[in-house]
Design a protein around this motif. Sequence first.
Motif, PDB file in Angstrom:
ATOM      1  N   PRO A 114       0.788  -1.106   0.018  1.00  0.00           N
ATOM      2  CA  PRO A 114      -0.141  -0.012   0.202  1.00  0.00           C
ATOM      3  C   PRO A 114       0.801   1.238  -0.109  1.00  0.00           C
ATOM      4  N   MET A 115       1.996   1.403   0.845  1.00  0.00           N
ATOM      5  CA  MET A 115       2.933   2.430   0.701  1.00  0.00           C
ATOM      6  C   MET A 115       3.450   2.792  -0.604  1.00  0.00           C
ATOM      7  N   VAL A 116       3.851   1.588  -1.293  1.00  0.00           N
ATOM      8  CA  VAL A 116       4.568   2.037  -2.561  1.00  0.00           C
ATOM      9  C   VAL A 116       3.579   2.541  -3.552  1.00  0.00           C
ATOM     10  N   LEU A 117       2.550   1.707  -3.621  1.00  0.00           N
ATOM     11  CA  LEU A 117       1.346   2.283  -4.587  1.00  0.00           C
ATOM     12  C   LEU A 117       0.846   3.621  -4.360  1.00  0.00           C
ATOM     13  N   ARG A 118       0.768   4.077  -2.998  1.00  0.00           N
ATOM     14  CA  ARG A 118       0.259   5.536  -2.794  1.00  0.00           C
ATOM     15  C   ARG A 118       1.304   6.385  -3.258  1.00  0.00           C
ATOM     16  N   SER A 119       2.663   6.027  -2.974  1.00  0.00           N
ATOM     17  CA  SER A 119       3.354   6.934  -3.650  1.00  0.00           C
ATOM     18  C   SER A 119       3.535   7.067  -5.254  1.00  0.00           C
ATOM     19  N   LEU A 120       3.293   5.878  -5.996  1.00  0.00           N
ATOM     20  CA  LEU A 120       3.325   5.940  -7.108  1.00  0.00           C
ATOM     21  C   LEU A 120       1.950   6.579  -7.784  1.00  0.00           C
ATOM     22  N   ILE A 124       2.309   9.870 -10.247  1.00  0.00           N
ATOM     23  CA  ILE A 124       1.603   9.948 -11.756  1.00  0.00           C
ATOM     24  C   ILE A 124       0.632  11.180 -11.511  1.00  0.00           C
ATOM     25  N   ALA A 125       0.097  11.621 -10.561  1.00  0.00           N
ATOM     26  CA  ALA A 125      -0.685  12.533 -10.367  1.00  0.00           C
ATOM     27  C   ALA A 125       0.116  13.895 -10.547  1.00  0.00           C
ATOM     28  N   ARG A 126       1.256  13.930 -10.071  1.00  0.00           N
ATOM     29  CA  ARG A 126       2.018  15.242 -10.159  1.00  0.00           C
ATOM     30  C   ARG A 126       2.635  15.152 -11.586  1.00  0.00           C
TER      31      ARG A 126
END
Length: 207
Positions: A114-120, A124-126
């Motif tokens: 979950p932490m890795v997915l959130r950072s990705l 992507i949003a940025r």
Amino acid sequence: MTALQVISGDLETYPLSVEDRLDSHYFVPWERRRWLNSDMRLRGTPECRALFFDLICISYDQAPAGTLPNDHDLLAKMLFVDAAHFRQLCKLEFGPLHKWQPVRCDGEVRLSHPMVLRSLKDAIARREDHRARSEAASTKKRLQRLRSVMAGINANLSGNDGAVLWIDGWLQTQGCEYRSSDWIERGIAAWMNHSLELNLRARRPTG
């Protein structure tokens, strides 16, 4: 091959695909305070913590990004450790695969954190925000240049925002890469014809 035993029907679908690449994303955002106070750091062995961090780094270059193969033997090879030893470490509560969960990825089962997915997702949003800002800035400059050239040909028309936008779109549909005065004059002529057609259509009796 040693994989986690999962029932594929109960798995969540990973939200990123192999097309969602971050090739220029060469660093890993790390929330140091979150990590320093996490159960994994406080309760995991030094070896497990080191392998845990390596797996996070490895996952960013996988496809889809942020996932790992659901294969202990393959993961052990990626980590340059003995496969049997790695499997034993993974049996620990705070082993190298702490909080990595199986997910469905385009027909195969992989592991996600979950932490890795959130950072990705944040990255992507940025990237999309940056792309949108760049495109908006590029469009603004293109319209400014077009308006400036139009002012030298037809000053009144250059003040017509609708005309400028229409001619800009017309030039793009014509595949015009270099907007010379000749091309812009042709665009103005096309706009005049377009406006004339609209006026004639509006005056045409109905019924």
